[in-house]
Design a protein around this motif. Structure first.
Motif, PDB file in Angstrom:
ATOM      1  N   ASP A 274      33.902  34.187  38.653  1.00 55.16           N
ATOM      2  CA  ASP A 274      34.498  32.885  38.944  1.00 55.16           C
ATOM      3  C   ASP A 274      35.483  32.540  37.835  1.00 55.16           C
ATOM      4  O   ASP A 274      35.091  32.107  36.753  1.00 55.16           O
ATOM      5  N   LEU A 275      36.762  32.741  38.095  1.00 51.97           N
ATOM      6  CA  LEU A 275      37.803  32.472  37.106  1.00 51.97           C
ATOM      7  C   LEU A 275      38.523  31.153  37.379  1.00 51.97           C
ATOM      8  O   LEU A 275      39.606  30.908  36.856  1.00 51.97           O
ATOM      9  N   SER A 276      37.922  30.297  38.183  1.00 49.19           N
ATOM     10  CA  SER A 276      38.516  28.999  38.472  1.00 49.19           C
ATOM     11  C   SER A 276      38.553  28.138  37.216  1.00 49.19           C
ATOM     12  O   SER A 276      37.599  28.120  36.431  1.00 49.19           O
ATOM     13  N   ILE A 277      39.667  27.426  37.044  1.00 48.93           N
ATOM     14  CA  ILE A 277      39.776  26.472  35.944  1.00 48.93           C
ATOM     15  C   ILE A 277      40.424  25.203  36.486  1.00 48.93           C
ATOM     16  O   ILE A 277      40.597  25.046  37.684  1.00 48.93           O
ATOM     17  N   ASP A 278      40.779  24.291  35.597  1.00 45.43           N
ATOM     18  CA  ASP A 278      41.441  23.050  35.975  1.00 45.43           C
ATOM     19  C   ASP A 278      42.617  23.362  36.900  1.00 45.43           C
ATOM     20  O   ASP A 278      43.463  24.205  36.593  1.00 45.43           O
TER      21      ASP A 278
ATOM     22  N   LEU B 119      30.407  41.863  45.507  1.00 42.21           N
ATOM     23  CA  LEU B 119      31.382  41.201  44.642  1.00 42.21           C
ATOM     24  C   LEU B 119      31.690  39.827  45.205  1.00 42.21           C
ATOM     25  O   LEU B 119      32.140  39.693  46.337  1.00 42.21           O
ATOM     26  N   GLU B 120      31.423  38.805  44.405  1.00 44.66           N
ATOM     27  CA  GLU B 120      31.795  37.435  44.746  1.00 44.66           C
ATOM     28  C   GLU B 120      32.866  37.002  43.757  1.00 44.66           C
ATOM     29  O   GLU B 120      32.627  36.985  42.547  1.00 44.66           O
ATOM     30  N   ILE B 121      34.050  36.638  44.254  1.00 33.64           N
ATOM     31  CA  ILE B 121      35.197  36.429  43.382  1.00 33.64           C
ATOM     32  C   ILE B 121      35.932  35.143  43.765  1.00 33.64           C
ATOM     33  O   ILE B 121      36.169  34.872  44.941  1.00 33.64           O
ATOM     34  N   THR B 122      36.257  34.355  42.738  1.00 38.54           N
ATOM     35  CA  THR B 122      36.939  33.082  42.929  1.00 38.54           C
ATOM     36  C   THR B 122      37.969  32.914  41.825  1.00 38.54           C
ATOM     37  O   THR B 122      37.763  33.385  40.703  1.00 38.54           O
ATOM     38  N   GLY B 123      39.070  32.240  42.111  1.00 38.07           N
ATOM     39  CA  GLY B 123      40.070  31.987  41.085  1.00 38.07           C
ATOM     40  C   GLY B 123      41.475  32.018  41.648  1.00 38.07           C
ATOM     41  O   GLY B 123      41.685  32.156  42.860  1.00 38.07           O
ATOM     42  N   GLN B 124      42.436  31.900  40.771  1.00 42.51           N
ATOM     43  CA  GLN B 124      43.843  31.910  41.158  1.00 42.51           C
ATOM     44  C   GLN B 124      44.425  33.293  40.877  1.00 42.51           C
ATOM     45  O   GLN B 124      44.518  33.714  39.733  1.00 42.51           O
ATOM     46  N   TYR B 125      44.811  33.990  41.940  1.00 40.45           N
ATOM     47  CA  TYR B 125      45.313  35.353  41.825  1.00 40.45           C
ATOM     48  C   TYR B 125      46.733  35.439  42.381  1.00 40.45           C
ATOM     49  O   TYR B 125      47.162  34.598  43.169  1.00 40.45           O
ATOM     50  N   LYS B 126      47.439  36.453  41.968  1.00 41.90           N
ATOM     51  CA  LYS B 126      48.795  36.660  42.477  1.00 41.90           C
ATOM     52  C   LYS B 126      48.766  36.825  43.991  1.00 41.90           C
ATOM     53  O   LYS B 126      47.777  37.293  44.562  1.00 41.90           O
TER      54      LYS B 126
ATOM     55  N   PHE C 107      29.385  47.510  51.631  1.00 45.38           N
ATOM     56  CA  PHE C 107      29.895  46.661  50.550  1.00 45.38           C
ATOM     57  C   PHE C 107      30.059  45.225  51.046  1.00 45.38           C
ATOM     58  O   PHE C 107      30.559  44.986  52.147  1.00 45.38           O
ATOM     59  N   LYS C 108      29.640  44.254  50.209  1.00 43.88           N
ATOM     60  CA  LYS C 108      29.738  42.843  50.568  1.00 43.88           C
ATOM     61  C   LYS C 108      30.739  42.164  49.645  1.00 43.88           C
ATOM     62  O   LYS C 108      30.530  42.098  48.429  1.00 43.88           O
ATOM     63  N   LEU C 109      31.827  41.662  50.206  1.00 43.19           N
ATOM     64  CA  LEU C 109      32.860  40.966  49.450  1.00 43.19           C
ATOM     65  C   LEU C 109      32.916  39.511  49.893  1.00 43.19           C
ATOM     66  O   LEU C 109      33.051  39.212  51.077  1.00 43.19           O
ATOM     67  N   ILE C 110      32.803  38.608  48.921  1.00 41.50           N
ATOM     68  CA  ILE C 110      32.902  37.175  49.181  1.00 41.50           C
ATOM     69  C   ILE C 110      33.984  36.640  48.252  1.00 41.50           C
ATOM     70  O   ILE C 110      33.892  36.787  47.030  1.00 41.50           O
ATOM     71  N   PHE C 111      35.040  36.051  48.816  1.00 39.80           N
ATOM     72  CA  PHE C 111      36.064  35.511  47.940  1.00 39.80           C
ATOM     73  C   PHE C 111      36.623  34.203  48.459  1.00 39.80           C
ATOM     74  O   PHE C 111      36.612  33.920  49.651  1.00 39.80           O
TER      75      PHE C 111
END
Length: 267
Positions: free
Chosen positions: A206-210, A235-242, A260-264
């Motif tokens: 989780d790379l989410s920020i302000d 893999l559970e992934i969150t944040g601002q990506y290109k 494979f289980k991907l949650i984003f």
């Protein structure tokens, strides 16, 4: 009496306890009262058999952590937490870099569970993230690590090799408090995701920020290939990506593995 024991004796009774944790025979908690949990009990003296230690006094835990690092306990420690607790808002200074640095030369040959920056929450309300600094040395000195939690801003200066790690959790910021020191660097993310984790099965990233901070992360190609993490299945992934980065992830060899289980969620 050694320095660690003297510091523990000087702590108020409500700032120290023994807590039951499934992973250890006995856990010493500094910053958590014995009444916090049903199985908790008062800590009047430090038991020689402790294999778990929780330092959750924020910045003010530095003297205890420094004395712990100089003691014989790290050699037998299996569970370690350095962070904060809702029982200590007056202690909740959020720069943990001196504490992490105090542990940077300490060997942890038996450490299995490591929580850096976690907020132990015993009330309804937001947690609070802080500043960990360079976590590379402590991780390089923990070869038996099986579970790793990094909460708050951190940095790496090289790839890691944790042959026993099975679960990794990274949470950069708390959505409500937004007290983080900013995004991690692209270099740190690359070092983390390019590391060799042969037994890693689950990742929460989780790379989410302000929302007012403009951040566009990229995922390294070697991570997308999956060769450094052959056992990864969730893999559970969150944040601002290109733009297009998460589509590339979904179509990657890593995520095309059977089962494979991907949650984003893209911020």
């Amino acid at each position: 009496m050694d320095q660690l024991s003297m510091l523990i004796n000087a702590l108020p009774a409500e700032q120290k306890s023994y807590q039951h944790r499934p992973s250890t025979s006995l856990t010493c908690s500094f910053g958590i009262p014995s009444s916090a949990e049903e199985a908790g009990r008062p800590l009047t003296s430090l038991a020689a058999g402790c294999t778990g230690f929780e330092f959750v006094l924020g910045e003010r835990g530095l003297p205890l952590v420094t004395a712990f690092a100089a003691s014989d306990f790290p050699a037998q420690t299996e569970r370690l937490a350095v962070g904060y607790c809702s029982y200590n808002p007056q202690y909740d200074q959020r720069d943990l870099r001196p504490l992490i640095n105090a542990l940077s030369q300490t060997e942890f040959p038996k450490l299995k569970l490591l929580y850096l920056g976690d907020y132990f929450l015993y009330v309804n309300g937001p947690g609070a993230t802080g500043w960990l600094g360079d976590v590379t040395p402590i991780l390089n000195h923990s070869p038996a690590l099986q579970y790793l939690s990094l909460v708050g801003n951190f940095s790496l200066t090289t790839n890691l090799s944790l042959p026993e790690l099975t679960e990794l959790s990274v949470e950069l910021d708390d959505y409500q408090s937004s007290l983080n020191r900013g995004p991690i660097s692209d270099e740190t993310l690359t070092y983390l995701l390019s590391s060799h984790f042969s037994k890693l099965e689950q990742v929460f990233l989780d790379l989410s920020i302000d929302a007012n901070v403009d951040t566009d992360y990229s995922l390294p190609d070697i991570f997308l290939q999956g060769s450094r993490m052959p056992a990864l299945r969730k893999l559970e992934i969150t944040g601002q990506y290109k733009a297009g980065e998460l589509d590339k992830l979904a179509a990657s060899p890593l995520c095309q593995r059977d089962g494979f289980k991907l949650i984003f969620e893209d911020d």
